[in-house]
Design a protein around this motif. Structure first.
Motif, PDB file in Angstrom:
ATOM      1  N   GLY A  69       0.574  -1.158  -0.164  1.00 32.13           N
ATOM      2  CA  GLY A  69      -0.483   0.224  -0.259  1.00 32.13           C
ATOM      3  C   GLY A  69       0.666   1.738   0.730  1.00 32.13           C
ATOM      4  O   GLY A  69       0.203   2.335  -0.098  1.00 32.13           O
ATOM      5  N   ALA A  70       2.377   1.371  -0.378  1.00 33.94           N
ATOM      6  CA  ALA A  70       2.275   2.032  -0.150  1.00 33.94           C
ATOM      7  C   ALA A  70       2.918   3.465  -1.312  1.00 33.94           C
ATOM      8  O   ALA A  70       2.816   2.989  -2.547  1.00 33.94           O
ATOM      9  CB  ALA A  70       4.839   2.240   0.290  1.00 33.94           C
ATOM     10  N   VAL A  71       2.380   4.414  -1.088  1.00 32.30           N
ATOM     11  CA  VAL A  71       2.628   5.780  -1.899  1.00 32.30           C
ATOM     12  C   VAL A  71       3.499   6.861  -1.830  1.00 32.30           C
ATOM     13  O   VAL A  71       3.708   7.038  -0.655  1.00 32.30           O
ATOM     14  CB  VAL A  71       0.792   5.997  -2.540  1.00 32.30           C
ATOM     15  CG1 VAL A  71       0.212   4.552  -3.149  1.00 32.30           C
ATOM     16  CG2 VAL A  71      -0.035   6.622  -1.222  1.00 32.30           C
ATOM     17  N   MET A  72       3.409   7.450  -2.693  1.00 28.49           N
ATOM     18  CA  MET A  72       4.365   8.504  -2.587  1.00 28.49           C
ATOM     19  C   MET A  72       3.698   9.464  -1.066  1.00 28.49           C
ATOM     20  O   MET A  72       2.920   9.732  -1.441  1.00 28.49           O
ATOM     21  CB  MET A  72       4.519   9.026  -4.012  1.00 28.49           C
ATOM     22  CG  MET A  72       6.170  10.655  -3.468  1.00 28.49           C
ATOM     23  SD  MET A  72       5.986  10.775  -5.737  1.00 28.49           S
ATOM     24  CE  MET A  72       4.462  11.706  -6.323  1.00 28.49           C
ATOM     25  N   HIS A  73       4.884  10.623  -0.674  1.00 30.97           N
ATOM     26  CA  HIS A  73       4.337  11.362   0.461  1.00 30.97           C
ATOM     27  C   HIS A  73       3.495  10.782   1.290  1.00 30.97           C
ATOM     28  O   HIS A  73       3.406  11.468   2.178  1.00 30.97           O
ATOM     29  CB  HIS A  73       3.989  12.682  -0.707  1.00 30.97           C
ATOM     30  CG  HIS A  73       4.333  13.170  -1.457  1.00 30.97           C
ATOM     31  ND1 HIS A  73       6.026  13.282  -1.143  1.00 30.97           N
ATOM     32  CD2 HIS A  73       3.869  13.010  -3.418  1.00 30.97           C
ATOM     33  CE1 HIS A  73       6.488  14.142  -2.338  1.00 30.97           C
ATOM     34  NE2 HIS A  73       6.096  13.993  -2.876  1.00 30.97           N
ATOM     35  N   VAL A  74       3.700   8.924   1.156  1.00 31.40           N
ATOM     36  CA  VAL A  74       2.282   9.119   2.860  1.00 31.40           C
ATOM     37  C   VAL A  74       0.915   8.953   2.753  1.00 31.40           C
ATOM     38  O   VAL A  74       1.604   9.635   4.330  1.00 31.40           O
ATOM     39  CB  VAL A  74       3.692   8.603   3.246  1.00 31.40           C
ATOM     40  CG1 VAL A  74       2.718   7.478   4.761  1.00 31.40           C
ATOM     41  CG2 VAL A  74       5.081   7.565   3.145  1.00 31.40           C
ATOM     42  N   PRO A  75       0.475   9.281   2.173  1.00 34.75           N
ATOM     43  CA  PRO A  75      -1.119   9.858   2.164  1.00 34.75           C
ATOM     44  C   PRO A  75      -1.302   9.394   4.350  1.00 34.75           C
ATOM     45  O   PRO A  75      -1.096   8.353   4.485  1.00 34.75           O
ATOM     46  CB  PRO A  75      -2.062   9.530   1.407  1.00 34.75           C
ATOM     47  CG  PRO A  75      -1.050   9.242   0.115  1.00 34.75           C
ATOM     48  CD  PRO A  75       0.549   9.331   0.931  1.00 34.75           C
ATOM     49  N   VAL A  76      -2.006   9.880   4.707  1.00 35.89           N
ATOM     50  CA  VAL A  76      -2.279   9.804   5.900  1.00 35.89           C
ATOM     51  C   VAL A  76      -3.573   8.050   5.770  1.00 35.89           C
ATOM     52  O   VAL A  76      -3.877   7.615   6.345  1.00 35.89           O
ATOM     53  CB  VAL A  76      -3.565  10.858   6.945  1.00 35.89           C
ATOM     54  CG1 VAL A  76      -4.027   9.856   7.972  1.00 35.89           C
ATOM     55  CG2 VAL A  76      -2.708  11.538   7.211  1.00 35.89           C
ATOM     56  N   LYS A  77      -4.000   8.119   4.702  1.00 31.79           N
ATOM     57  CA  LYS A  77      -5.151   7.155   4.583  1.00 31.79           C
ATOM     58  C   LYS A  77      -3.875   5.806   3.858  1.00 31.79           C
ATOM     59  O   LYS A  77      -4.846   4.806   4.302  1.00 31.79           O
ATOM     60  CB  LYS A  77      -5.832   7.506   2.923  1.00 31.79           C
ATOM     61  CG  LYS A  77      -6.944   6.676   2.737  1.00 31.79           C
ATOM     62  CD  LYS A  77      -8.341   7.030   1.434  1.00 31.79           C
ATOM     63  CE  LYS A  77      -8.592   5.816   1.461  1.00 31.79           C
ATOM     64  NZ  LYS A  77      -8.648   4.590   0.605  1.00 31.79           N
ATOM     65  N   ALA A  78      -2.906   6.335   3.339  1.00 26.79           N
ATOM     66  CA  ALA A  78      -2.454   4.838   3.236  1.00 26.79           C
ATOM     67  C   ALA A  78      -1.819   4.388   4.944  1.00 26.79           C
ATOM     68  O   ALA A  78      -2.033   3.193   5.047  1.00 26.79           O
ATOM     69  CB  ALA A  78      -1.499   5.255   2.155  1.00 26.79           C
ATOM     70  N   ALA A  79      -1.031   5.121   5.323  1.00 28.42           N
ATOM     71  CA  ALA A  79      -1.214   5.053   7.039  1.00 28.42           C
ATOM     72  C   ALA A  79      -1.830   3.818   7.688  1.00 28.42           C
ATOM     73  O   ALA A  79      -1.866   3.237   8.215  1.00 28.42           O
ATOM     74  CB  ALA A  79      -0.652   6.040   7.464  1.00 28.42           C
ATOM     75  N   ASP A  80      -2.699   4.452   7.681  1.00 28.92           N
ATOM     76  CA  ASP A  80      -4.039   4.058   8.293  1.00 28.92           C
ATOM     77  C   ASP A  80      -4.535   2.744   7.780  1.00 28.92           C
ATOM     78  O   ASP A  80      -4.501   1.683   8.441  1.00 28.92           O
ATOM     79  CB  ASP A  80      -5.843   5.165   8.362  1.00 28.92           C
ATOM     80  CG  ASP A  80      -5.631   6.554   8.873  1.00 28.92           C
ATOM     81  OD1 ASP A  80      -4.962   6.461  10.037  1.00 28.92           O
ATOM     82  OD2 ASP A  80      -6.504   7.774   8.746  1.00 28.92           O
TER      83      ASP A  80
END
Length: 359
Positions: A69-80
């Motif tokens: 699930g990693a995407v550029m700049h680490v959106p909070v949604k991806a972290a959640d």
């Protein structure tokens, strides 16, 4: 350095490094076992998922799953989503496989959960050597430092970087060099940091042309990864300045690509700061065999096919004022004070992409 001689405080981060060709599938399991981990979640991006799965396979029964699930700049949604994935499998540890986005996602999970992190970098981003985390929400990228996100082990395998396209290798390498450049004139730099920074820049400046000429050459790939390790360690030991602040604003707010943005910006920020940082300029001059490090960095990128301007990356001229306002809204370390007009001048020069001159 004080007028009376050396005067500094140096703190080494607790970091274990395994540097060996082939180590991604031979050493990660041992590092997990050393930490007592039995249910490890492997995190990665969609790109490079095959490598992440190979690492997962090497973990055997200790692998609890793979979360790409990693995407550029680490959106909070991806972290959640990654935190939820770790909880769903009752993970007791993390292995991040990939570039800065994958390592950044692993750090975000470690920050929220306290799980130990092992990093397996496939680019030269250097994030794996720091306690710095970053999260993007509502077009704003926030960063901070926390010991919980510092990887317990870093497994460097030069073979993993062979598949990195030459163009990305160049921008990822210059991104790493930016860590060393700012570390040389950081307010908390030390003689040890300066030695690592100069050697890291020397290694990368020499390796990147060889990587482009022979992308599969193991010697050049190993030298570049060695340089990236040193540059990342410099970033981990010092305070980030104007260059990283601008890169975070341009990436988090305007969506510009991470390593390409670093590559375009670095010569212009260095040209701005150089008059106030003669010792740093001298070290960079030795590392790159030049009297003008800013021009040499610009020339290096150009010779190796890197983007030359922020306009080429998608920034609009009308965005420059807003970027300058955001970047100067909070103080940050810099050897030469930078007001909004100064930052606008740096961004305008980088937007246009001409060879850097005095700023």
């Amino acid at each position: 350095m004080s007028a009376d001689g050396l005067d500094f405080v140096h703190e080494s981060l607790p970091m274990r490094v395994v540097f060996r060709a082939g180590s991604a599938t031979t050493a990660v399991a041992g590092e997990a076992d050393r930490l007592g981990l039995t249910r490890v979640l492997v995190v990665s991006g969609r790109h490079g998922l095959d490598t992440a799965r190979a690492v997962a396979d090497s973990l055997g029964a200790a692998c609890a799953g793979v979360h790409p699930g990693a995407v550029m700049h680490v959106p909070v949604k991806a972290a959640d989503e990654a935190v939820e994935a770790a909880r769903d499998v009752d993970a007791d540890g993390l292995v991040a496989v990939g570039g800065g986005s994958a390592v950044g996602l692993g750090k975000a999970v470690a920050l929220r959960t306290g799980l130990p992190l092992i990093a397996v970098p496939t680019t030269y981003s250097g994030s794996e050597m720091t306690s710095v985390w970053g999260l993007t929400e509502d077009a704003v990228k926030r960063t901070g430092r926390d010991p919980r996100v510092l990887p317990r082990s870093v497994v460097y395998d030069p073979e993993l970087t062979v598949s990195m396209p030459p163009a990305l290798s160049v921008t990822s390498g210059v991104n790493a060099m930016a860590h060393a450049v700012e570390a040389l004139y950081a307010p908390d730099s030390t003689p040890i940091v300066s030695l690592m920074a100069e050697e890291g820049v020397r290694a990368l400046a020499g390796a990147l042309p060889r990587v482009v000429a022979d992308p599969a050459g193991p010697g050049a790939r190993g030298d570049a990864l060695y340089g990236a390790w040193l540059c990342g360690a410099c970033l981990g030991a010092t305070t980030m300045g104007l260059h990283h602040k601008l890169a975070h604003v341009l990436g988090g707010t305007f969506g510009l690509p991470h390593s390409e943005t670093h590559t375009v910006l670095l010569p212009y920020v260095l040209a701005f700061n150089a008059p106030a940082a003669p010792a740093a300029s001298a070290a960079l001059g030795r590392a790159m065999a030049t009297d003008d490090p800013a021009a040499a960095l610009h020339s290096l990128g150009g010779r190796l096919g890197a983007p030359r301007s922020l306009a080429e990356l998608g920034l609009g001229r009308a965005d420059i004022n807003r970027a300058a306002e955001i970047a100067t809204a909070a103080p940050y370390a810099t050897p030469r004070p930078a007001l909004a007009d100064d930052v606008r001048a740096v961004l305008t020069a980088a937007f246009e992409g001409a060879p850097p001159a005095a700023l």
